[in-house]
Design an enzyme around this catalytic site. Structure first.
Site, short mmCIF file in Angstrom:
data_model
loop_
_atom_site.label_atom_id
_atom_site.label_comp_id
_atom_site.label_asym_id
_atom_site.label_seq_id
_atom_site.Cartn_x
_atom_site.Cartn_y
_atom_site.Cartn_z
N GLU A 64 -11.17 107.73 105.18
CA GLU A 64 -12.62 107.69 105.37
C GLU A 64 -13.25 106.82 104.30
O GLU A 64 -12.97 106.97 103.11
CB GLU A 64 -13.24 109.10 105.29
CG GLU A 64 -14.75 109.12 105.41
CD GLU A 64 -15.36 110.46 105.00
OE1 GLU A 64 -15.02 111.47 105.64
OE2 GLU A 64 -16.16 110.48 104.03
N THR A 65 -14.08 105.89 104.72
CA THR A 65 -14.93 105.13 103.81
C THR A 65 -16.10 104.59 104.63
O THR A 65 -16.14 104.75 105.85
CB THR A 65 -14.17 103.98 103.12
OG1 THR A 65 -15.00 103.40 102.10
CG2 THR A 65 -13.76 102.89 104.10
#
Length: 474
Positions: A410-411
């Protein structure tokens, strides 16, 4: 010595001149800035201009040390009247004026508590939105609720020039806006606003991100928190597939996702990073979701699952200890394998969790290290450096864990929220940051998220709802 007749003549002459020539008048223009506390991102700022008419005092020498002092009041002027006030709505943004009132550069207001490098689920404080066109240096010791600018004190023969100066001072509070001219005797005026922030948003909506991430985070919730129907989910995933995305990340088994998301993904040929959510009650809170997942896998097969993530930022949120999570990963993996699942498992945490507790990657049974690095939470990073930041975090955890098998689970970058150091959430900066991340990581990442998640609490920094990038994907 002045004779009585001459004295009377002088008085009459001065009175006549006073009424004819307004140069005997002085007035002082004072501009005050008022802000109102509010719980949303918009704060009204008002400019109040007060005109004080001062009549001249004249002293006559009659004889020796005998004098006569009189105040000459022009015709039509009431010297005891209250000053007139003009209120103009000049800017619908929270701004902080410079400590030096002669400076014409506006400063954005910042939160009193700076975000840390970790995220926690807390209630959101007031959020301050600032235009991307404003100067981003902070004004030292500036208080927007009590700032007063003294424009000038001048004689009437300087009215024209000084009225322009006073108008310029008001204009200082209106970057890139158009306002109507305000008379000193008017009590209201209209303001037509065409802000740079609006122009920036329009430009951002017309922009596109080149390339697509390998995966996008997806949540089957409507904006009001209700669950999407199977048809709505199918429509979303079709759009996502048509934009070139091949994988999605789901954080749990809630909202009937096993009946809506998995069948649609399977039909479209998408694979899923399936999450098992751990909440504040501890690691055992995932047990009911695990049983639902096992039931689905045994009845429908496991091929739709790319891998399974056991907990998301559970340690960072304080929901469990490292030792409890390590033990739970072992237990869950064993149960999944017994149910016929032969794929990989991991857990997702911010990089700092693995730095502080490297045993989570060296002593647990995860098959690879899943990290959630976000440039926004590093005050020295920015939208322009988001890609190098994420890449640097991958390399850091590779060294910490002694493996090259580190995956960005996740980013992303928010389009709205408070400023944190050099990070300024805006649609324009979101595009810049995400593009930079895709370029640096060669698109092999999961971006948060497909759409803005308005069903979420905005969080302590006002950003949690604003990670959606659907509109920027070509």
């Amino acid at each position: 010595m002045v004779s009585q007749l001459n004295f009377i003549s002088i008085i009459l002459l001065i009175g006549t001149i006073t009424n004819a020539l307004p140069i005997f008048h002085r007035k002082q223009i004072v501009t005050r800035i008022h802000t109102a506390s509010t719980t949303n991102t918009i704060t009204d700022v008002y400019s109040t201009t007060t005109e004080v008419i001062v009549a001249p005092t004249v002293e006559f020498i009659i004889s020796g040390d005998v004098t006569l002092t009189t105040t000459i009041v022009p015709e039509g002027v009431n010297p005891t009247a209250e000053p007139t006030t003009t209120i103009t709505k000049v800017l619908k943004k929270m701004v902080t004026l410079p400590a030096d009132p002669t400076t014409s550069t506006l400063q954005p207001t910042t939160a009193t508590t700076q975000p840390s490098t970790t995220r926690q689920a807390q209630d959101s404080p007031n959020v301050v939105a600032t235009s991307a066109t404003l100067n981003h240096n902070h004004a030292a010791n500036a208080d927007p609720s009590s700032i007063m600018l003294t424009v000038s004190s001048f004689n009437a023969q300087q009215d024209a020039n000084n009225q322009q100066n006073a108008q310029a001072a008001t204009t200082t509070l209106q970057p890139q806006t158009t306002t109507s001219t305000t008379s000193s005797t008017s009590t209201s005026s209209t303001t037509s606003t065409s802000t740079t922030a609006q122009q920036t948003t329009t430009a951002a909506n017309n922009a596109a991100i080149k390339g697509v991430p390998t995966a996008l985070a997806y949540s089957p919730y409507n904006d009001d928190g209700s669950c999407k129907s199977a048809d709505q989910v199918s429509s979303d995933l079709t759009t996502l597939k048509n934009k070139g995305v091949s994988k999605i990340r789901i954080y749990g088994t809630d909202c009937n996702s096993l009946e809506t998301v998995q069948p649609a993904a399977k039909q479209l040929g998408l694979t899923i990073n399936q999450g098992l959510w751990i909440d504040a009650t501890g690691v055992d809170s995932l047990d009911s979701g695990l049983q639902l997942l096992i039931s689905y896998g045994q009845s429908s097969g496991w091929e739709v699952f790319d891998f399974i993530t056991i907990g998301n930022e559970a340690i960072n949120s304080g929901y469990c200890s490292v030792s409890d999570l390590i033990a739970k990963i072992s237990s869950v993996k064993a149960q999944l394998q017994a149910a016929g699942y032969s794929g990989q498992v991991t857990t997702s945490e911010p990089p700092v969790t693995f730095e502080n507790s490297p045993e989570l990657c060296t002593s647990s049974e995860i098959d690879f290290v899943g990290i959630n690095p976000h440039a926004y939470f590093d005050t020295s990073a920015s939208a322009q450096s988001a890609g190098s930041f994420v890449k640097g975090q991958v390399e850091l955890i590779q060294q910490t864990c002694g493996t090259s098998n580190v995956v960005v689970t996740e980013t992303g970058y928010p389009s709205a929220g408070i400023q944190n150091g050099s990070n300024i959430p805006s649609p324009e900066n979101q595009i810049i940051a995400v593009q930079n991340i895709l370029d640096e990581l060669e698109q092999d990442i999961t971006i948060l998220s497909f759409t803005n998640d308005y069903w979420k609490n905005p969080g302590p920094y006002g950003i949690e709802q604003s990670f959606g990038i659907e509109q920027y994907l070509s």
